[in-house]
Design an enzyme around this catalytic site. Structure first.
Site, short mmCIF file in Angstrom:
data_model
loop_
_atom_site.label_atom_id
_atom_site.label_comp_id
_atom_site.label_asym_id
_atom_site.label_seq_id
_atom_site.Cartn_x
_atom_site.Cartn_y
_atom_site.Cartn_z
N HIS A 20 -40.53 32.10 14.85
CA HIS A 20 -41.28 30.98 14.25
C HIS A 20 -42.47 31.48 13.44
O HIS A 20 -43.45 30.78 13.26
CB HIS A 20 -41.73 29.97 15.32
CG HIS A 20 -40.58 29.21 15.91
ND1 HIS A 20 -40.07 28.08 15.32
CD2 HIS A 20 -39.81 29.45 17.00
CE1 HIS A 20 -39.04 27.64 16.04
NE2 HIS A 20 -38.85 28.46 17.06
N SER A 69 -24.88 29.56 10.56
CA SER A 69 -25.02 28.77 9.33
C SER A 69 -25.47 29.64 8.16
O SER A 69 -24.93 29.53 7.05
CB SER A 69 -25.94 27.56 9.53
OG SER A 69 -27.23 27.97 9.85
N ASP A 128 -33.22 34.22 8.67
CA ASP A 128 -31.79 34.30 8.97
C ASP A 128 -31.00 34.74 7.74
O ASP A 128 -30.15 35.63 7.80
CB ASP A 128 -31.26 32.94 9.44
CG ASP A 128 -32.03 32.40 10.62
OD1 ASP A 128 -32.83 33.17 11.20
OD2 ASP A 128 -31.85 31.22 10.96
C1 GLA Z 1 -34.28 29.60 13.10
C2 GLA Z 1 -34.68 29.46 11.63
C3 GLA Z 1 -35.46 30.69 11.18
C4 GLA Z 1 -36.63 30.98 12.12
C5 GLA Z 1 -36.17 30.96 13.58
C6 GLA Z 1 -37.32 31.06 14.53
O1 GLA Z 1 -33.40 30.65 13.29
O2 GLA Z 1 -33.55 29.30 10.83
O3 GLA Z 1 -35.91 30.52 9.86
O4 GLA Z 1 -37.68 30.08 11.90
O5 GLA Z 1 -35.44 29.79 13.89
O6 GLA Z 1 -37.95 32.29 14.41
#
Ligand code: GLA
Length: 383
Positions: free
Chosen positions: A36, A129, A173
């Protein structure tokens, strides 16, 4: 990714569309630390893994596109004109989202057919995703000679997530899935996009994922809510993001925010420092310190940022009581999915047995153990 699965997806494409496809391999990701922090312009330390999505794709002569979700055995036809997000669209929104965002970016594509499938467990927090989005944008870039850079591609994938899946995610991600390297973790500065590589060799230790099999749902407003708390807090002290917030600002925010909101801000600030410390620890081969940082990260995610759940907490507590594990934390968005553990290699079989038993006794359901290999980012698969 097994060759068997790749072959099955290619064959499904050939029997459905009578053409040989271009095949893209796009991995999921883990994150060592930095949770986060990405949407707060902070630091993350992710890596691509050997679980991913295979996309078999080719141009179509029809005036519509056909997408087949191999694992679900579902087919969806759509036109490239006037694409709008589908209510409860699931995987379809990732596909039409990428197609729409490429066009919004000013690039021209015509109809295409695709079959995609893979071995990333759904809802495990391993970014299936992002892998779908990256696989598609990468494939379309090849087929239609769009000349997109990898950075442009991941920004398109992220837009698809924002505008179609309605998750206001950061860039971690998509970045990890696209830029991953074998045996390597990447530290990314999400503000500047600067990144550096860390060859991962933890000596007698290794990484191990334990899936709670509780499906996290990022689109649940909890994720977007937290992002907006962070953004409001930053702008209330006239900063672009929490990345720029100083100790002085923190003192102000302590008096102006509710306790819960301040705790979230505090967590982000501490987690950013932990990523820096973790990168130093890896450089110095200090794996014990890295392990302690994982535990501290979990504490923050559990008590300050409040994105954990009973199952994740149970797994982390269980690890703490077993000295063969030197660090563990929940990974990804939270509310379910996997923990990431740093564990002695030779203790993996016995620890796995113990944790499976204890988890099933506590929750009357199974947890799953994944031994992962850090792998190459999104690429063309050559047979
Ligand atoms: C998900 C979101 C990422 C990131 C994580 C938490 O995977 O897609 O962008 O914010 O949560 O670190």
């Amino acid at each position: 990714m097994t060759n068997e699965l790749i072959k099955q997806i290619q064959e499904r494409f050939e029997t459905t569309f009578n053409k040989e496809p271009l095949t893209i391999n796009s991995p999921g990701r883990i994150n060592l630390i930095g949770e986060h922090t990405d949407y707060n312009n902070g630091f993350v330390l992710p890596a691509a893994i050997d679980k991913g999505i295979i996309t078999a794709i080719q141009k179509s002569n029809n005036n519509f596109c056909t997408a087949v979700a191999f694992d679900l055995d579902e087919t969806y036809d759509f036109s490239l004109n006037e694409i709008i997000p589908l209510e409860k669209g699931g995987w379809k929104n990732y596909i039409i989202g990428v197609a729409a965002e490429i066009q919004k970016y000013g690039k021209t594509i015509t109809s295409f057919n695709m079959v995609f499938g893979g071995n990333i467990p759904n809802g495990a927090g391993l970014s299936s995703s992002a892998a779908i989005e990256n696989g598609l944008v990468f494939g379309l870039n090849e087929l239609f000679n769009l000349n997109l850079s990898k950075k442009e591609m991941i920004l398109i994938s992220q837009k698809a997530e924002h505008n179609f899946a309605l998750v206001n995610c950061g860039i971690m991600d998509q970045f990890a899935s696209m830029f991953g390297k074998k045996d390597t973790a990447l530290i990314l500065d999400c503000k500047t996009f600067d990144s550096s590589e860390f060859k991962i060799n933890f000596g007698k230790y290794q990484l191990l994922l334990i899936n709670t099999n509780v499906k996290h749902s990022l689109s649940e407003s909890a994720y977007n809510d937290r992002r907006s708390v962070c953004e409001k807090a930053a702008s209330s002290v006239s900063k672009e993001s929490l990345r720029e917030v100083t100790d002085e600002d923190l003192n102000i925010l302590k008096t102006t925010l509710s306790i819960e909101d301040f705790e979230k801000v505090l967590y982000v600030s501490q987690e950013n420092s932990r990523v820096q410390e973790a990168s130093k620890a890896i450089t110095n081969n200090d794996i014990q310190t890295l392990g302690s940082l994982l535990y501290l990260s979990h504490q923050g995610l559990q008590h300050l940022y409040k994105v954990s759940c009973d199952e994740l907490d149970f797994l982390v507590d269980f690890s703490k009581n077993h000295s063969e594990v030197i660090g563990a934390r929940m990974m990804g968005g939270g509310f379910g999915g996997c923990t990431i553990n740093l564990i002695e290699k030779n203790a993996v079989p016995s620890f796995s047995k113990k944790v499976i038993e204890a988890y099933s006794k506590q929750f009357h359901k199974e947890c799953s153990i994944y031994d992962i290999v850090l792998s190459e980012g999104t690429h063309i698969h050559k047979n």
